[in-house]
Write a protein that holds these residues in place. Sequence first.
Motif, PDB file in Angstrom:
ATOM      1  N   ALA A  92       0.837  -1.271  -0.075  1.00 20.68           N
ATOM      2  CA  ALA A  92      -0.003  -0.162   0.110  1.00 20.68           C
ATOM      3  C   ALA A  92       0.946   1.226   0.036  1.00 20.68           C
ATOM      4  O   ALA A  92       0.548   2.279  -0.804  1.00 20.68           O
ATOM      5  N   THR A  93       1.940   1.168   0.763  1.00 19.33           N
ATOM      6  CA  THR A  93       2.890   2.290   0.845  1.00 19.33           C
ATOM      7  C   THR A  93       3.597   2.413  -0.519  1.00 19.33           C
ATOM      8  O   THR A  93       3.811   3.685  -1.028  1.00 19.33           O
ATOM      9  N   LEU A  94       3.756   1.493  -1.383  1.00 17.86           N
ATOM     10  CA  LEU A  94       4.239   1.755  -2.942  1.00 17.86           C
ATOM     11  C   LEU A  94       3.187   2.291  -3.779  1.00 17.86           C
ATOM     12  O   LEU A  94       3.332   3.041  -4.648  1.00 17.86           O
ATOM     13  N   HIS A  95       1.907   2.175  -3.410  1.00 20.51           N
ATOM     14  CA  HIS A  95       0.876   2.734  -4.342  1.00 20.51           C
ATOM     15  C   HIS A  95      -0.096   3.972  -3.663  1.00 20.51           C
ATOM     16  O   HIS A  95      -0.758   4.483  -4.556  1.00 20.51           O
ATOM     17  N   VAL A  96       0.122   4.123  -2.534  1.00 16.99           N
ATOM     18  CA  VAL A  96      -0.488   5.289  -2.031  1.00 16.99           C
ATOM     19  C   VAL A  96      -0.313   6.484  -2.610  1.00 16.99           C
ATOM     20  O   VAL A  96      -1.151   7.417  -2.722  1.00 16.99           O
ATOM     21  N   ASP A  97       0.984   6.712  -3.207  1.00 15.40           N
ATOM     22  CA  ASP A  97       1.168   8.035  -3.730  1.00 15.40           C
ATOM     23  C   ASP A  97       0.393   8.231  -5.015  1.00 15.40           C
ATOM     24  O   ASP A  97      -0.242   9.214  -5.450  1.00 15.40           O
ATOM     25  N   TYR A 134       8.951   7.085 -10.823  1.00 14.14           N
ATOM     26  CA  TYR A 134       8.866   6.222  -9.740  1.00 14.14           C
ATOM     27  C   TYR A 134       8.895   4.819 -10.309  1.00 14.14           C
ATOM     28  O   TYR A 134       9.343   4.047  -9.504  1.00 14.14           O
ATOM     29  N   ARG A 135       8.372   4.481 -11.480  1.00 11.24           N
ATOM     30  CA  ARG A 135       8.338   3.219 -12.076  1.00 11.24           C
ATOM     31  C   ARG A 135      10.064   2.916 -12.504  1.00 11.24           C
ATOM     32  O   ARG A 135      10.384   1.903 -12.048  1.00 11.24           O
ATOM     33  N   ILE A 136      10.963   3.892 -12.601  1.00 11.23           N
ATOM     34  CA  ILE A 136      12.585   3.593 -12.488  1.00 11.23           C
ATOM     35  C   ILE A 136      12.951   3.008 -11.339  1.00 11.23           C
ATOM     36  O   ILE A 136      13.659   2.063 -11.118  1.00 11.23           O
ATOM     37  N   ILE A 137      12.202   3.606  -9.970  1.00  8.67           N
ATOM     38  CA  ILE A 137      12.757   3.185  -8.739  1.00  8.67           C
ATOM     39  C   ILE A 137      12.338   1.990  -8.465  1.00  8.67           C
ATOM     40  O   ILE A 137      12.799   0.958  -7.900  1.00  8.67           O
ATOM     41  N   PHE A 193       3.324   3.403   6.164  1.00  8.06           N
ATOM     42  CA  PHE A 193       2.172   3.703   5.517  1.00  8.06           C
ATOM     43  C   PHE A 193       1.416   4.764   5.784  1.00  8.06           C
ATOM     44  O   PHE A 193       1.151   5.713   5.057  1.00  8.06           O
ATOM     45  N   SER A 194       1.270   4.843   7.191  1.00  6.18           N
ATOM     46  CA  SER A 194       0.704   6.159   7.795  1.00  6.18           C
ATOM     47  C   SER A 194       1.248   7.453   7.424  1.00  6.18           C
ATOM     48  O   SER A 194       0.816   8.239   6.934  1.00  6.18           O
ATOM     49  N   ILE A 195       2.658   7.565   7.718  1.00  2.00           N
ATOM     50  CA  ILE A 195       3.476   8.423   7.437  1.00  2.00           C
ATOM     51  C   ILE A 195       3.433   8.913   6.029  1.00  2.00           C
ATOM     52  O   ILE A 195       3.384  10.087   5.621  1.00  2.00           O
ATOM     53  N   ASN A 196       3.682   7.984   5.057  1.00  4.26           N
ATOM     54  CA  ASN A 196       3.348   8.117   3.495  1.00  4.26           C
ATOM     55  C   ASN A 196       2.098   8.893   3.367  1.00  4.26           C
ATOM     56  O   ASN A 196       2.160   9.927   2.567  1.00  4.26           O
ATOM     57  N   ALA A 197       1.128   8.525   3.825  1.00  2.00           N
ATOM     58  CA  ALA A 197      -0.266   8.917   3.306  1.00  2.00           C
ATOM     59  C   ALA A 197      -0.363  10.397   3.923  1.00  2.00           C
ATOM     60  O   ALA A 197      -0.808  11.233   3.319  1.00  2.00           O
ATOM     61  N   ILE A 198       0.013  10.707   5.314  1.00  2.00           N
ATOM     62  CA  ILE A 198      -0.180  11.792   5.850  1.00  2.00           C
ATOM     63  C   ILE A 198       0.592  13.000   5.354  1.00  2.00           C
ATOM     64  O   ILE A 198       0.189  14.185   5.046  1.00  2.00           O
ATOM     65  N   LEU A 199       1.853  12.405   5.138  1.00  2.00           N
ATOM     66  CA  LEU A 199       2.881  13.452   4.236  1.00  2.00           C
ATOM     67  C   LEU A 199       2.174  13.895   2.750  1.00  2.00           C
ATOM     68  O   LEU A 199       2.279  15.047   2.357  1.00  2.00           O
ATOM     69  N   ASP A 200       1.527  12.813   2.028  1.00  2.00           N
ATOM     70  CA  ASP A 200       1.287  12.949   0.819  1.00  2.00           C
ATOM     71  C   ASP A 200       0.126  13.986   1.084  1.00  2.00           C
ATOM     72  O   ASP A 200      -0.131  15.047   0.024  1.00  2.00           O
ATOM     73  N   VAL A 201      -0.819  13.744   1.878  1.00  2.00           N
ATOM     74  CA  VAL A 201      -2.027  14.557   1.869  1.00  2.00           C
ATOM     75  C   VAL A 201      -1.748  16.180   2.107  1.00  2.00           C
ATOM     76  O   VAL A 201      -2.349  16.949   1.744  1.00  2.00           O
ATOM     77  N   ILE A 202      -0.554  16.330   2.972  1.00  2.00           N
ATOM     78  CA  ILE A 202      -0.059  17.539   3.362  1.00  2.00           C
ATOM     79  C   ILE A 202       0.730  18.297   2.343  1.00  2.00           C
ATOM     80  O   ILE A 202       0.316  19.490   1.979  1.00  2.00           O
ATOM     81  N   PHE A 203       1.493  17.728   1.503  1.00  2.00           N
ATOM     82  CA  PHE A 203       2.318  18.210   0.507  1.00  2.00           C
ATOM     83  C   PHE A 203       1.833  18.010  -0.830  1.00  2.00           C
ATOM     84  O   PHE A 203       2.149  19.189  -1.696  1.00  2.00           O
ATOM     85  N   ILE A 204       1.131  17.358  -1.349  1.00  2.00           N
ATOM     86  CA  ILE A 204       0.426  17.115  -2.672  1.00  2.00           C
ATOM     87  C   ILE A 204      -0.290  18.358  -3.022  1.00  2.00           C
ATOM     88  O   ILE A 204      -0.045  18.980  -4.079  1.00  2.00           O
ATOM     89  N   PRO A 205      -1.207  18.756  -2.315  1.00  2.00           N
ATOM     90  CA  PRO A 205      -1.959  19.839  -2.691  1.00  2.00           C
ATOM     91  C   PRO A 205      -1.002  21.337  -2.989  1.00  2.00           C
ATOM     92  O   PRO A 205      -1.423  22.102  -3.907  1.00  2.00           O
ATOM     93  N   PHE A 206       0.287  21.259  -2.242  1.00  2.00           N
ATOM     94  CA  PHE A 206       1.084  22.409  -2.658  1.00  2.00           C
ATOM     95  C   PHE A 206       2.032  22.259  -3.668  1.00  2.00           C
ATOM     96  O   PHE A 206       2.562  23.149  -4.373  1.00  2.00           O
TER      97      PHE A 206
END
Length: 492
Positions: free
Chosen positions: A227-232, A252-255, A366-379
Motif C-alpha cells: 500500500a505504501t508503494l501505491h498510496v502516492d 517512480y517506475r524506474i525506482i 504507510f501512515s507517514i507516507n499517506a499523511i505527508l502526501d495529503v499535506i504536501f501534494i496540494p502544494f
Amino acid sequence: MSANRRIAGNVVATILGEGVGALLNIYVIILIARELGPENFGAFSFILAFVGLIQLVTDMGITNLLVREIAQNPERYPAIIGSVRSLAWMLTGIVLLPLSIVCLVFIEDKDFGLSLLLMASAALAVMHAVIYGAVFRAFERMTFNATFFVFHKILLLVLVLVWMAGEATILNLCLVYLLANIAQFLMFFIATWKVFGRVELAFDYPYLKYLLIEAIPVGFSMLFRKATLHVDSILLSALSTPLALGLFSAAYRIIQIIEMLPFTLSIPMYPQLARLAGTNMQAFNDFLNKILRFYVMIALPVMGGLFIFANQIIGIMYTDDYQSAGALLQALSVVVFFIFPSSIMIYVYTATQKQRLFTWVSLGVFSINAILDVIFIPFFDALGAVIGTAFAEAFFVISSLYLLNKSGCIVDVVSIIVRPLLALVLAVTVFELVPIFDGILMLIVQGVLFLILYAALLLVTRAITLAEIKTVAQGLKRSKAQSVDSQLEGNG
C-alpha cells in the motif's frame, strides 16, 4: 552440493532472470508510456496501483509461508499445495463476484470499469502463478522461476507491440496483461505437474486455518508495504492532476525496477538468516552486517547515478512530454539508499520471530507516507508525493534498525555507511564539475566512468580493502574448483 553453492546458484539464476526480465519490462513500460502519453499513462498507473492492492489482499502472505511449509515438510507437498490451490480459487471467486458488479454496474465510465475488472483478473492470475512458483522456490529450483519470468516478459512485449499496431486503448492494454498473465500461470501449472507430479484439489480445513492464522501478521505487513508503494499514485489521482500522476509514475517506475535487485538478492539469504537466528545470534549479527554493508555499497552508486543522470535517463526512456519527470527522479534517487536495506528486513523480522513488530512498523510507514502526501501534494503536486515516499522509506529503515537493536540484532551503522558515503560524495562532486552528454552511448560511457571512480574512492577511503577483495576472489576460486571436482567425481 553445499548450502553456499546452492544459494549462490539460485542467486545467479534469479539475478539473470530478473535482470533480463527487468530490461524487457523497462522497454514495455517505455512503449506504453510513449503510446499513452502522460495523462493516460497516469490513468493506467492508477489501475495498476488499485489492482496491486487487490492481489496483495487475496495473497495475505500465504505464498511466503507456503515456501516455508513445503521446505520443512517436502513429503506433504501434495496435501499442502492441494489445499492452497482450493483456497486460491475460493478467494478468486470471492473477489471477482463483487468487483464485477461494481465495475460493470456502478462505475459510469464503462470502459474504465471493464479495464479495472480485466486488470484485477490479470492480478489474480499472477496470484495463482506465484503459488506454483513457491513450490519451485521451496525445492530450491529457482531456474524455473527465472525462466518463466523472462518468457512472461517476452510474451508481454510481443502482445504490447500488437496492441500498439492496433487500437491502443487502455481497455485493450488491460486485456494484453490478462492474456500474458494467464499464459504465465499455465507455464507454472504445467511445469509443476511435469516435475513434481499432478496434485488434486483438496480441502484440509484445520491446516488452512493454521496457515491463515500464521499468515495474518506477514500478510498485513506485506499489505501495508505494498500500500505504501501505491498510496502516492492513489492520492495524486485524488488530490492532483492526471499529468502530475503520469510524471510521478514515469519517475517512480524506474525506482520500482531498481527495487527488484535487492529483493531478488534477499530471497536466497533468508534460509541462512533463519538458521543462524535459532542457533547463534552472534553469527546472525555478523551475517546481517555483511549483507547490509554489501547492500549499502551497491545502493550508493545507484543513488548517485540517478541523481547525476536523471534528465538523461528520462530523455532516453520517455518522450519530451515527460521532461519534467527528470527533477522528480533526481529527488527520488535518495529512496534507493533505503530500499536496499529495507528489502532484507522482512526476513530479519521473520527469522527472529518478530513478525508482529514488522506489521506495526509497516503500518507506521504507510501512515507517514499517506499523511505527508495529503499535506504536501496540494502544494507541490508530484513533488509532494516524492517527499512522502522519501520520508516514509527513511523511517522504515531507521525505526527497524532501532527496534531490532533493542532485541539483540546489532548493526554497526557507522562503519557500514560513513566511508562508502564519503566515496559517493566525492564521486558525485567530481561529476558535477564535468559536462553530462545526452544519448544512450554517452550515458553508458559516463555511467561506467562514474562506477570506476566510485570503486577507486572506496579503496582510497578504505571502505573496502585490497585484502578483502583478495579474500573474496580466493573464495570464488575455491568454490569453482570444488564444483569442477564434484563434476569429475560424478563423471567417474
